[in-house]
Each structure stands twice: as structure tokens, then as C-alpha cells.
Design a protein around this motif. Sequence first.
Motif, PDB file in Angstrom:
ATOM      1  N   ASP A  26       2.015   8.956  -0.431  1.00 13.54           N
ATOM      2  CA  ASP A  26       2.503  10.240   0.078  1.00 13.54           C
ATOM      3  C   ASP A  26       2.880  10.198   1.548  1.00 13.54           C
ATOM      4  O   ASP A  26       3.483  11.131   2.071  1.00 13.54           O
ATOM      5  CB  ASP A  26       1.451  11.335  -0.151  1.00 13.54           C
ATOM      6  CG  ASP A  26       1.227  11.599  -1.636  1.00 13.54           C
ATOM      7  OD1 ASP A  26       2.183  11.387  -2.411  1.00 13.54           O
ATOM      8  OD2 ASP A  26       0.113  11.999  -2.019  1.00 13.54           O
ATOM      9  N   GLY A  27       2.512   9.114   2.243  1.00 11.26           N
ATOM     10  CA  GLY A  27       2.863   8.939   3.646  1.00 11.26           C
ATOM     11  C   GLY A  27       2.011   9.768   4.580  1.00 11.26           C
ATOM     12  O   GLY A  27       1.442  10.787   4.199  1.00 11.26           O
ATOM     13  N   GLY A  28       1.888   9.300   5.804  1.00  9.14           N
ATOM     14  CA  GLY A  28       1.158  10.025   6.825  1.00  9.14           C
ATOM     15  C   GLY A  28      -0.311   9.659   6.893  1.00  9.14           C
ATOM     16  O   GLY A  28      -0.858   8.969   6.019  1.00  9.14           O
ATOM     17  N   VAL A  29      -0.956  10.126   7.955  1.00  9.47           N
ATOM     18  CA  VAL A  29      -2.371   9.872   8.163  1.00  9.47           C
ATOM     19  C   VAL A  29      -3.181  10.502   7.034  1.00  9.47           C
ATOM     20  O   VAL A  29      -2.953  11.652   6.651  1.00  9.47           O
ATOM     21  CB  VAL A  29      -2.824  10.437   9.514  1.00  9.47           C
ATOM     22  CG1 VAL A  29      -4.319  10.240   9.706  1.00  9.47           C
ATOM     23  CG2 VAL A  29      -2.053   9.779  10.653  1.00  9.47           C
ATOM     24  N   PRO A  58      -8.175   4.009   7.843  1.00 12.02           N
ATOM     25  CA  PRO A  58      -7.855   4.381   9.226  1.00 12.02           C
ATOM     26  C   PRO A  58      -6.592   3.731   9.767  1.00 12.02           C
ATOM     27  O   PRO A  58      -6.167   4.052  10.879  1.00 12.02           O
ATOM     28  CB  PRO A  58      -9.087   3.895   9.996  1.00 12.02           C
ATOM     29  CG  PRO A  58      -9.557   2.710   9.221  1.00 12.02           C
ATOM     30  CD  PRO A  58      -9.271   3.024   7.778  1.00 12.02           C
ATOM     31  N   VAL A  59      -5.985   2.832   9.006  1.00 11.36           N
ATOM     32  CA  VAL A  59      -4.866   2.046   9.537  1.00 11.36           C
ATOM     33  C   VAL A  59      -3.579   2.233   8.734  1.00 11.36           C
ATOM     34  O   VAL A  59      -2.509   2.471   9.288  1.00 11.36           O
ATOM     35  CB  VAL A  59      -5.224   0.550   9.588  1.00 11.36           C
ATOM     36  CG1 VAL A  59      -4.024  -0.283  10.048  1.00 11.36           C
ATOM     37  CG2 VAL A  59      -6.421   0.318  10.504  1.00 11.36           C
ATOM     38  N   LEU A  85       0.812  -1.214   0.000  1.00  9.70           N
ATOM     39  CA  LEU A  85       0.000   0.000   0.000  1.00  9.70           C
ATOM     40  C   LEU A  85       0.848   1.267   0.000  1.00  9.70           C
ATOM     41  O   LEU A  85       0.368   2.327  -0.404  1.00  9.70           O
ATOM     42  CB  LEU A  85      -0.936  -0.004   1.213  1.00  9.70           C
ATOM     43  CG  LEU A  85      -1.973  -1.134   1.228  1.00  9.70           C
ATOM     44  CD1 LEU A  85      -2.833  -1.060   2.484  1.00  9.70           C
ATOM     45  CD2 LEU A  85      -2.844  -1.103  -0.016  1.00  9.70           C
ATOM     46  N   LYS A  86       2.097   1.162   0.433  1.00 11.35           N
ATOM     47  CA  LYS A  86       2.977   2.328   0.390  1.00 11.35           C
ATOM     48  C   LYS A  86       3.275   2.770  -1.039  1.00 11.35           C
ATOM     49  O   LYS A  86       3.777   3.869  -1.257  1.00 11.35           O
ATOM     50  CB  LYS A  86       4.286   2.032   1.119  1.00 11.35           C
ATOM     51  CG  LYS A  86       4.170   2.016   2.637  1.00 11.35           C
ATOM     52  CD  LYS A  86       3.861   3.393   3.203  1.00 11.35           C
ATOM     53  CE  LYS A  86       5.046   4.326   3.103  1.00 11.35           C
ATOM     54  NZ  LYS A  86       4.755   5.645   3.710  1.00 11.35           N
ATOM     55  N   GLY A  87       2.967   1.931  -2.008  1.00  8.21           N
ATOM     56  CA  GLY A  87       3.152   2.290  -3.411  1.00  8.21           C
ATOM     57  C   GLY A  87       1.878   2.745  -4.090  1.00  8.21           C
ATOM     58  O   GLY A  87       1.835   2.897  -5.311  1.00  8.21           O
ATOM     59  N   LEU A  88       0.804   2.949  -3.311  1.00  8.55           N
ATOM     60  CA  LEU A  88      -0.501   3.291  -3.867  1.00  8.55           C
ATOM     61  C   LEU A  88      -1.074   4.528  -3.190  1.00  8.55           C
ATOM     62  O   LEU A  88      -0.645   4.917  -2.107  1.00  8.55           O
ATOM     63  CB  LEU A  88      -1.480   2.124  -3.682  1.00  8.55           C
ATOM     64  CG  LEU A  88      -1.139   0.805  -4.361  1.00  8.55           C
ATOM     65  CD1 LEU A  88      -2.087  -0.282  -3.882  1.00  8.55           C
ATOM     66  CD2 LEU A  88      -1.198   0.951  -5.871  1.00  8.55           C
ATOM     67  N   LYS A  89      -2.068   5.104  -3.838  1.00  5.95           N
ATOM     68  CA  LYS A  89      -2.841   6.178  -3.214  1.00  5.95           C
ATOM     69  C   LYS A  89      -4.225   5.689  -2.798  1.00  5.95           C
ATOM     70  O   LYS A  89      -4.913   6.358  -2.031  1.00  5.95           O
ATOM     71  CB  LYS A  89      -2.968   7.367  -4.172  1.00  5.95           C
ATOM     72  CG  LYS A  89      -1.648   8.087  -4.407  1.00  5.95           C
ATOM     73  CD  LYS A  89      -1.839   9.320  -5.276  1.00  5.95           C
ATOM     74  CE  LYS A  89      -0.514  10.062  -5.443  1.00  5.95           C
ATOM     75  NZ  LYS A  89      -0.652  11.258  -6.312  1.00  5.95           N
ATOM     76  N   ALA A  90      -4.633   4.526  -3.311  1.00  7.08           N
ATOM     77  CA  ALA A  90      -5.948   3.972  -2.971  1.00  7.08           C
ATOM     78  C   ALA A  90      -5.931   2.474  -3.235  1.00  7.08           C
ATOM     79  O   ALA A  90      -5.144   1.990  -4.057  1.00  7.08           O
ATOM     80  CB  ALA A  90      -7.044   4.648  -3.782  1.00  7.08           C
ATOM     81  N   TRP A  91      -6.806   1.742  -2.535  1.00  6.39           N
ATOM     82  CA  TRP A  91      -6.956   0.318  -2.810  1.00  6.39           C
ATOM     83  C   TRP A  91      -8.425  -0.054  -2.745  1.00  6.39           C
ATOM     84  O   TRP A  91      -9.239   0.654  -2.165  1.00  6.39           O
ATOM     85  CB  TRP A  91      -6.100  -0.540  -1.889  1.00  6.39           C
ATOM     86  CG  TRP A  91      -6.385  -0.501  -0.418  1.00  6.39           C
ATOM     87  CD1 TRP A  91      -6.562   0.601   0.373  1.00  6.39           C
ATOM     88  CD2 TRP A  91      -6.488  -1.626   0.469  1.00  6.39           C
ATOM     89  NE1 TRP A  91      -6.757   0.244   1.687  1.00  6.39           N
ATOM     90  CE2 TRP A  91      -6.713  -1.102   1.783  1.00  6.39           C
ATOM     91  CE3 TRP A  91      -6.394  -2.998   0.301  1.00  6.39           C
ATOM     92  CZ2 TRP A  91      -6.859  -1.935   2.899  1.00  6.39           C
ATOM     93  CZ3 TRP A  91      -6.534  -3.814   1.417  1.00  6.39           C
ATOM     94  CH2 TRP A  91      -6.765  -3.296   2.684  1.00  6.39           C
ATOM     95  N   ILE A  92      -8.758  -1.188  -3.377  1.00 15.12           N
ATOM     96  CA  ILE A  92     -10.136  -1.639  -3.520  1.00 15.12           C
ATOM     97  C   ILE A  92     -10.263  -3.003  -2.856  1.00 15.12           C
ATOM     98  O   ILE A  92      -9.493  -3.921  -3.151  1.00 15.12           O
ATOM     99  CB  ILE A  92     -10.535  -1.735  -5.002  1.00 15.12           C
ATOM    100  CG1 ILE A  92     -10.346  -0.378  -5.696  1.00 15.12           C
ATOM    101  CG2 ILE A  92     -11.979  -2.208  -5.150  1.00 15.12           C
ATOM    102  CD1 ILE A  92     -10.462  -0.446  -7.204  1.00 15.12           C
ATOM    103  N   THR A  93     -11.222  -3.151  -1.951  1.00 13.71           N
ATOM    104  CA  THR A  93     -11.397  -4.410  -1.226  1.00 13.71           C
ATOM    105  C   THR A  93     -12.787  -4.998  -1.479  1.00 13.71           C
ATOM    106  O   THR A  93     -13.690  -4.303  -1.945  1.00 13.71           O
ATOM    107  CB  THR A  93     -11.220  -4.215   0.298  1.00 13.71           C
ATOM    108  OG1 THR A  93     -12.470  -3.793   0.885  1.00 13.71           O
ATOM    109  CG2 THR A  93     -10.140  -3.191   0.611  1.00 13.71           C
TER     110      THR A  93
END
Length: 470
Positions: free
Chosen positions: A255-258, A249-250, A220-228
Motif C-alpha cells: 500500500d506504500g508509505g510508512v 521501520p525501514v 517487499l513492495k509486492g507484500l503486506k508482511a514478511w517473515i524473517t
Amino acid sequence: MAMAVSSSSSSGITSSAFSRSAISSDHKVSQIGSLRLLDRVHVTPMTLNLSSGKRSFVKPLNAEPKTKESMIPNAATTAMVAEIAEEVDHHVIEIEDFEQLANKLENASPLEIMDKALEKSGNDIAIAFSGAEDVALIEYAHLTGRPYRVFSLDTGRLNPETYRFFDAVEKHYGIRIEYMFPDSVEVQGLVRNKGLFSFYEDGHQECCRVRKVRPLRRALKGLKAWITGQRKDQSPGTRSEIPVVQVDPVFEGLDGGVGSLVKWNPVANVEGNDVWNFLRTMDVPVNTLHAAGYVSIGCEPCTRAVLPGQHEREGRWWWEDAKAKECGLHKGNIKDDASKGSVNGESKSAVAEIFTSENLVTLSRQGIENLMKLENRKEPWIVVLYAPWCPFCQAMEASYDELSDKLAGSGIKVAKFRADGDQKEFAKQELQLGSFPTILVFPKNSSRPIKYPSEKRDVDSLTSFLNLVR
């Protein structure tokens, strides 16, 4: 879960799912609004020393100029700085309100939600594919006609049928799934220290953290969004309130960060039966384990088929309570118990009572203690230890109520004892409570209750056991 680029896409995207090439200077200009460019807005105007080729800064306006060669910023420089500042401010204003977007899409179809997700994030979004009904997500993405990517977590302990399913999906859609693997050193340390099946003794969280959560975090650190493929009806205890889109939330994104990662759940409001109707209608590949009674599919040691009347998640980590039926990938679904007035890990918010037949006896703590003290009972008892919020208790409610009605007047007492909250430790120590529901038979002329060992909770199975031990 793994990342893939649809071969039918005309975008020409060939980059690895989780790698990003060095950003060109032209691309940097297009990223106006990034925090990395804010320093350009506040840079003091520069002068150019033509003789040396070196840059020197203009002194503050309240200082005397050092030489007459110092220059004020020209019109082009001033205009560029002003334009950058304007675009940065504009970017800040346009931050997405995902709660509002979720409300807007609440009644949208999964196809519409998928299309919106792919449209917004382009090549920086991917579908998380687990090898179960998540193939519906790939089908929806395929139907949008947009390029899409798919990733999957290979824990090293999946069923052979799941690996064959992965291969069938790749061939059917003409894609390559990007597999994320656990760190070999971490797996080696876990197995050497605690053995191959330590999760049966101390819970599945540690193993899942090594084999699933950490690889997912890297992905996920290589993405801006994911689909579940989360649905509200999958796990009433943890997923009943998931929105169709949310700020994750997790986990953190590119881009890093909350707040740096967006999570889309296109089938959140769809029931499991409707998902399967869709899969059959579209004639897409499915995992052959489904035909053997597997509904929710994970790692081989932690997944088994469910029986009629059982909830689909009861086949996952069956030796644990319903509260723990998340591996950590969707840990944000588990509410903070402290804010919900919970006791011993169970929420005490308003939950509808279950097992409501008029022929059922409701036992208090004192009542079940008295029952345990009787050495010469006049009639046998069958007692379910339950928690009303537990989906597995809810799943057996109909059969247990039917059993109580069937045995009314037969000389066998059918009872229930709520064993969560304040009573849970007592039930564990004195009543053999392992997970909810636990069923005990108190025979005649015996002080020790007998724990019903099977998970077949239909009326015939319970009646047969009663006849053998009462």
C-alpha cells in the motif's frame, strides 16, 4: 530470498510472488476502507439525463434548481453512500496495534507465531529465506497446513553449496522459491568503477545495497508482511531487542508509505541451539556449509567459518567492527546513536565490564602510552584492545581471563585497554586497531608492539604466540 507457493496448499494460488493482476470491480468493493474509496463517500449526489446518457451533478442546496428535471438522490443511492462511509469508519477503527500483539505473543511458540502471521496476511506475506537456518521458518509454515510463500535474494555471489541447498529445499517441500536479482546495470557500474572486492577496502554497505537491499525493497513492495529468521542471540549489538512482530521501520509494503509493511520474527526468542535441535528432530535439509564451521551464511567473499569461542556473526564481514554487522536488510535494528549518548559510533549506555580476572592489569590512556615509550621492558606484555559491548570481545572473555590466571607470576603481564569511544581514533592511529578485539604483544627490548594476526583466541594459541615473540 525468494517467493514460493506451497504445492500442498488447496488454495489454488498460482500467481507470481511479487506480481498482482488487475483488480476487478467486485474486488474493489471488497476493499472498503481503502483510501482510494474515500472520494466515493464525499461525491455529490448525481442525476441521470435519460435523453443524453450523460451524468450531471446536483447543485448545492443553497442554489436555485436549473430545471425541474433535477432529481434528489434516491433511497438506494443514499443507503449505499451511508454504508460505504460506515465501513470506511469501521476499517479505521480496526487498525492493528502490533506492539500490543507483540506483547501478547511474546511467550508464544514459533509455530503459533507463524500460524498467526499466515492467518492474518494470507497471500500477501512471504518468508525471507537466506539459505541458512531459515529453513526452520519453512518447516514451521509447512506444519501450520496453511499456504505459504518463500522468496530469496540471489546476489550472484553465493556459495555453490547454498545454491544446491536451495534446490534441495524446493524438492523437499514441493515449492518454488522466487528469486530476486540485483539490477544488472547497477552491478556492472559498481564492479567497473570499484572492482570485484572493493568492500574489503571501504566496507560492505555499498555492495550490499546494490546486491541485496534494493532487490529486497522491490520484493517487499509486492507484500503486506514478511517473515524473517532474526533471533535476539544472533547479534547482541543490533538484534537483542527485536520483537516477534512489528511495523517494519525501514521498508514499505504493497500500500506504500510508512507503516504499510509488517515484519514477523517467529524465532526472535529462540536460541540458536534450540533451532538446530528442531532442524535435526524434523530431519530437514540443511546447508552443507554448516558442517564446515559456517554458522551465519551470506555471500561467499564475505562469509567464513568461525572458530571455537567466536560468536556466530564474527564469520560475517570479519574485517569490520561489530557495529557494522548488518547488511541493510535489518537496518532498523541499529539504534540511533544520538539518542543513546554515544561517542564515535559506540553506545555508552550501561554495559557490564568484561575481562575481570584479578590478575589482569587495566591500562588507562596514560598507562598504555607509557608502555609504548619503554624501549627496554623488564617483562613482555600482552594487551587486548576491546569494547565491552562487542560480542566478539565477550566471546573471548573466558579464554583471556584464563590466560591471565595461567601466566600470573610468570613474568608476563596480561592487560586490557578499552579502545572504544573517545579512545578509538587514538587506538586506530597508534595501536593498529582494526576491529574489536585486537591483541598486541609488547616484547622485551622492543619499542614496537606486535599485532596478533590470528583469530584463534584460545589459551594454547595465545600462549604459543607469546612464546615465539616475547
